[in-house]
Design a protein around this motif. Structure first.
Motif, mmCIF file in Angstrom:
data_model
loop_
_atom_site.group_PDB
_atom_site.id
_atom_site.type_symbol
_atom_site.label_atom_id
_atom_site.label_comp_id
_atom_site.label_asym_id
_atom_site.label_seq_id
_atom_site.Cartn_x
_atom_site.Cartn_y
_atom_site.Cartn_z
ATOM 1 N N TYR A 1 -1.042 -35.292 13.443
ATOM 2 C CA TYR A 1 -1.567 -35.638 12.119
ATOM 3 C C TYR A 1 -0.817 -36.799 11.484
ATOM 4 O O TYR A 1 -1.394 -37.586 10.746
ATOM 5 N N THR A 2 0.482 -36.867 11.739
ATOM 6 C CA THR A 2 1.307 -37.905 11.106
ATOM 7 C C THR A 2 2.280 -38.450 12.139
ATOM 8 O O THR A 2 3.420 -38.008 12.210
ATOM 9 N N GLN A 3 1.827 -39.411 12.913
ATOM 10 C CA GLN A 3 2.697 -39.993 13.929
ATOM 11 C C GLN A 3 3.667 -41.010 13.326
ATOM 12 O O GLN A 3 4.587 -41.462 13.979
ATOM 13 N N TYR B 1 -0.797 -40.601 7.231
ATOM 14 C CA TYR B 1 -1.564 -39.846 8.219
ATOM 15 C C TYR B 1 -2.045 -40.790 9.321
ATOM 16 O O TYR B 1 -2.257 -41.984 9.091
ATOM 17 N N THR B 2 -2.235 -40.220 10.518
ATOM 18 C CA THR B 2 -2.742 -41.009 11.650
ATOM 19 C C THR B 2 -3.849 -40.222 12.351
ATOM 20 O O THR B 2 -3.863 -40.094 13.571
ATOM 21 N N LEU B 3 -4.783 -39.708 11.558
ATOM 22 C CA LEU B 3 -5.824 -38.844 12.106
ATOM 23 C C LEU B 3 -6.709 -39.557 13.119
ATOM 24 O O LEU B 3 -7.182 -38.950 14.074
ATOM 25 N N VAL C 1 3.517 -30.317 5.669
ATOM 26 C CA VAL C 1 3.484 -29.559 4.415
ATOM 27 C C VAL C 1 4.289 -30.218 3.306
ATOM 28 O O VAL C 1 4.145 -29.866 2.134
ATOM 29 N N GLY C 2 5.162 -31.161 3.662
ATOM 30 C CA GLY C 2 5.918 -31.858 2.629
ATOM 31 C C GLY C 2 5.110 -32.882 1.861
ATOM 32 O O GLY C 2 5.588 -33.433 0.864
ATOM 33 N N ARG C 3 3.877 -33.133 2.286
ATOM 34 C CA ARG C 3 2.993 -34.064 1.576
ATOM 35 C C ARG C 3 2.129 -33.264 0.602
ATOM 36 O O ARG C 3 1.466 -32.306 0.990
ATOM 37 N N THR C 4 2.139 -33.666 -0.656
ATOM 38 C CA THR C 4 1.387 -32.917 -1.663
ATOM 39 C C THR C 4 -0.114 -32.978 -1.405
ATOM 40 O O THR C 4 -0.870 -32.141 -1.899
#
Length: 407
Positions: free
Chosen positions: A197-199, A204-206, A361-364
């Motif tokens: 999800y977040t490379q 994000y890198t979806l 999870v640290g991203r709001t």
């Protein structure tokens, strides 16, 4: 709820403190409700701390996050909440930093991957409370009948699924991309394909090339060849997939530790191996953690910290993990579990934990991004679906949500 909210802060004389904790229920019946765990733990703590009362209210996972949000919105935050997410509260400056409440030895004892997942902009606010990883479960009886060995690569998984289908297996590979927990199955596959999800740290890198390749493969090599069963992946929920595995109707699926007990209770003989990857077993597993938070509203930092130091003692972490087939979140308890014969069934999952990656999870923005993935990712593997388009649309949505939260 009135009982939970009735009064905060000091009770009795000025030296007495009541701490209020809201916790989630990990049990599946009244017999193993988390309330029993907390009642025993609190009784032991209060015996040695006569000036402190700990009032624990346990809610189901369906309700606990909403209950805590309602308390916070009403200006009556609990002292502690054991819930599914923490980033929104941290962003609003409602939480103590972990270093402001826990003692240094306890803070340092968290498994590093989980401690890192509890951070917002490099500061830890979320204390991991329970964790789990995923393995590929396979039905030993069905595999033996088809003359198969467990797969280590995607190509072997597809070949095994084809052989299982030829034997009449209902779900050769169960692919639950339904709205219940599609974000989990999706991340497990993305990681096995070298994506995620977040490379990058900042975004994000979806729709990365690796992620598109992964879903192209799923669509063309599994779903398109009718190897995922009679229910469309986008409509298949995890609970239904687990039930089908326990009924002996599934050849393979990704599962967490609770599936072991369910399958055993139904007499299913199963094995577990790391998730296959493109060229061999996946180097990264999906990890999941739930979170303990400490709210600043009522003060009590010292008392909260002392109680949580007790909660995170080796003995108490092990007792909780063993009761609910979960993995310890501390290094000390993990070392004990890794060597104990009684924990042999959990050890394959424990071995994956240092290799695991959790949700961002640290991203709001994550809660809303996750909700969008649950709704839309199943479209990527339909006959008319285009993985690049679906992942591209999700990336646009994620970027917009990120920008709206200031990340």
């Amino acid at each position: 709820m009135a009982a939970v909210l009735a009064g905060c802060g000091l009770t009795g004389d000025s030296d007495d403190v009541t701490l209020r904790l809201v916790a989630a229920d990990y049990g599946d019946s009244s017999a193993n409700s988390s309330k029993k765990y907390w009642d025993q733990l609190v009784k032991a703590y209060e015996k040695d701390h006569p000036g402190v009362t700990v009032d624990v209210t346990v809610y189901s996972w369906n309700d606990v996050d909403a209950k805590v949000k309602a308390m916070v919105d009403a200006g009556r935050a609990p002292d502690m909440a054991q819930i599914g997410a923490y980033a929104d509260y941290a962003a609003e400056d409602l939480l103590y930093k972990v270093g402001d409440v826990l003692s240094i030895p306890v803070e340092a004892d968290f498994v590093s991957q989980l401690a890192g997942a509890g951070e917002v902009r490099g500061v830890q606010y979320g204390m991991p409370f329970a964790s789990s990883t995923r393995l590929l479960f396979y039905n030993k009886t069905l595999f033996a009948k088809a003359g198969l060995t467990p797969p280590t690569t995607w190509a072997e998984l597809a070949k095994d699924a084809k052989a299982l289908k030829d034997e009449g297996v209902k779900y050769p590979y169960a692919l639950p991309l339904g709205p219940e927990e599609a974000q989990a199955e999706t991340l497990q596959w993305l990681l096995s394909g070298g994506g995620g999800y977040t490379q990058t740290v900042s975004s994000y890198t979806l729709d990365s090339a690796e992620n598109v390749d992964t879903f192209d493969w799923l669509k063309n090599q599994l779903v398109g060849k009718d190897l995922t069963g009679p229910v469309a992946p986008g409509k298949l929920n995890r609970a239904a997939a687990f039930s089908a595995f326990a009924a002996g109707d599934v050849g393979m699926l990704n599962g967490h530790p609770s599936l072991m007990k369910t399958a055993k209770s139904k007499g299913v003989k199963f094995g577990m191996v790391p998730m296959p990857g493109v060229a061999g077993p996946s180097k990264v597993s999906m990890g999941v953690a739930d979170w303990m938070t400490a709210f600043k509203q009522n003060g009590h930092a010292e008392q909260i910290g002392d109680f949580l130091d007790f909660v995170y003692s080796e003995k108490n972490v092990l007792a909780f993990s063993r009761e609910y087939d979960l993995l310890p979140v501390t290094n000390s308890a993990s070392l004990v579990m890794g060597a104990a014969k009684e924990d042999a069934a959990l050890q394959p999952f424990l071995e994956e934990l240092p290799l695991s990656e959790t949700y961002p999870v640290g991203r709001t923005s994550w809660a809303k991004v996750s909700a969008e993935i649950k709704k839309r990712i199943g479209q990527a593997v339909t006959a008319n679906g285009n993985p690049a388009d679906v992942l591209g649309d999700l990336q646009t949505t994620a970027t917009t949500l990120d920008n709206s939260t200031g990340e």
